[in-house]
Design a protein around this motif. Structure first.
Motif, mmCIF file in Angstrom:
data_model
loop_
_atom_site.group_PDB
_atom_site.id
_atom_site.type_symbol
_atom_site.label_atom_id
_atom_site.label_comp_id
_atom_site.label_asym_id
_atom_site.label_seq_id
_atom_site.Cartn_x
_atom_site.Cartn_y
_atom_site.Cartn_z
ATOM 1 N N PRO A 165 0.829 -1.210 0.000
ATOM 2 C CA PRO A 165 0.000 0.000 0.000
ATOM 3 C C PRO A 165 0.861 1.257 0.000
ATOM 4 O O PRO A 165 1.990 1.243 0.484
ATOM 5 C CB PRO A 165 -0.778 -0.124 1.300
ATOM 6 C CG PRO A 165 0.118 -0.906 2.190
ATOM 7 C CD PRO A 165 0.887 -1.844 1.302
ATOM 8 N N VAL A 166 0.323 2.329 -0.551
ATOM 9 C CA VAL A 166 0.941 3.649 -0.411
ATOM 10 C C VAL A 166 -0.183 4.599 -0.014
ATOM 11 O O VAL A 166 -1.160 4.768 -0.738
ATOM 12 C CB VAL A 166 1.687 4.121 -1.689
ATOM 13 C CG1 VAL A 166 0.780 4.216 -2.890
ATOM 14 C CG2 VAL A 166 2.386 5.438 -1.435
ATOM 15 N N CYS A 167 -0.068 5.124 1.192
ATOM 16 C CA CYS A 167 -1.094 5.992 1.771
ATOM 17 C C CYS A 167 -0.631 7.437 1.622
ATOM 18 O O CYS A 167 0.170 7.926 2.428
ATOM 19 C CB CYS A 167 -1.318 5.632 3.233
ATOM 20 S SG CYS A 167 -1.766 3.896 3.464
ATOM 21 N N LEU A 168 -1.131 8.103 0.615
ATOM 22 C CA LEU A 168 -0.680 9.462 0.328
ATOM 23 C C LEU A 168 -1.024 10.424 1.454
ATOM 24 O O LEU A 168 -0.254 11.346 1.734
ATOM 25 C CB LEU A 168 -1.271 9.941 -0.989
ATOM 26 C CG LEU A 168 -0.854 9.112 -2.210
ATOM 27 C CD1 LEU A 168 -1.585 9.602 -3.450
ATOM 28 C CD2 LEU A 168 0.644 9.161 -2.410
ATOM 29 N N ASP A 169 -2.152 10.196 2.123
ATOM 30 C CA ASP A 169 -2.510 11.078 3.235
ATOM 31 C C ASP A 169 -1.483 10.972 4.356
ATOM 32 O O ASP A 169 -1.116 11.974 4.967
ATOM 33 C CB ASP A 169 -3.919 10.792 3.742
ATOM 34 C CG ASP A 169 -4.180 9.315 4.044
ATOM 35 O OD1 ASP A 169 -3.449 8.444 3.537
ATOM 36 O OD2 ASP A 169 -5.145 9.029 4.779
ATOM 37 N N VAL A 170 -0.961 9.782 4.591
ATOM 38 C CA VAL A 170 0.058 9.599 5.630
ATOM 39 C C VAL A 170 1.368 10.260 5.197
ATOM 40 O O VAL A 170 2.024 10.935 5.996
ATOM 41 C CB VAL A 170 0.269 8.098 5.926
ATOM 42 C CG1 VAL A 170 1.453 7.880 6.853
ATOM 43 C CG2 VAL A 170 -1.003 7.489 6.507
ATOM 44 N N ILE A 171 1.732 10.099 3.944
ATOM 45 C CA ILE A 171 2.961 10.716 3.429
ATOM 46 C C ILE A 171 2.867 12.236 3.535
ATOM 47 O O ILE A 171 3.815 12.895 3.967
ATOM 48 C CB ILE A 171 3.255 10.251 1.994
ATOM 49 C CG1 ILE A 171 3.727 8.790 2.029
ATOM 50 C CG2 ILE A 171 4.280 11.151 1.311
ATOM 51 C CD1 ILE A 171 3.912 8.145 0.683
#
Length: 146
Positions: A126-132
């Motif tokens: 997964p890649v969570c853009l909001d977390v980044i």
């Protein structure tokens, strides 16, 4: 209010990338900020959206993807969600292993679908853009770059 730009050194501090990584990624055309000819040399400045691109690359490399796969995934992300580098974009994506092509493909994250892939023994990253974006914001605030 004008957009804030960050030197290579600042970009490295904010994203956790090394200066050599930034240079290599520029040379390979992965994350290429504008270069302005100022004074006696050439200065390289990264925008906030380019910081997000750097952070995504750093994340994918940190989870074990090769540079080539991470670079292709970033390009796929830019095509699927051109606005991904804008703060506040809550999108989440996942890289799913494609057995036929022997490569990852990028899809929007759906929890049930991710679990189904995992149940079949297919890797999912997964890649969570909001977390980044939140991590970038925290680093910008902590270092008084905001």
């Amino acid at each position: 209010m004008s957009e804030r730009f960050f030197s290579s050194k600042e970009a490295a501090e904010i994203t956790g990338c090394s200066l050599r990584q930034l240079q290599y990624w520029r040379e390979r055309g992965v994350v290429v900020p504008p270069i302005s000819a100022t004074g006696t040399g050439r200065s390289i400045y990264y925008s906030r959206s380019e910081l997000a691109e750097l952070a995504v690359m750093e994340y994918w490399l940190s989870v074990g993807l090769s540079f080539e796969v991470a670079a292709r995934a970033l390009q796929a992300l830019k095509q699927k969600a051109p606005d991904f580098s804008a703060p506040g974009v809550p999108k989440r994506f996942m890289l799913v292993w494609n057995r036929k092509r022997k490569d990852f493909r990028l899809e929007e994250f759906e929890r049930e679908e991710a679990i189904a892939f995992l149940d079949k023994g297919q890797p999912v990253i997964p890649v969570c853009l909001d977390v980044i974006h939140q991590q970038l914001n925290n680093r910008l605030d902590r270092n008084n770059y905001a």
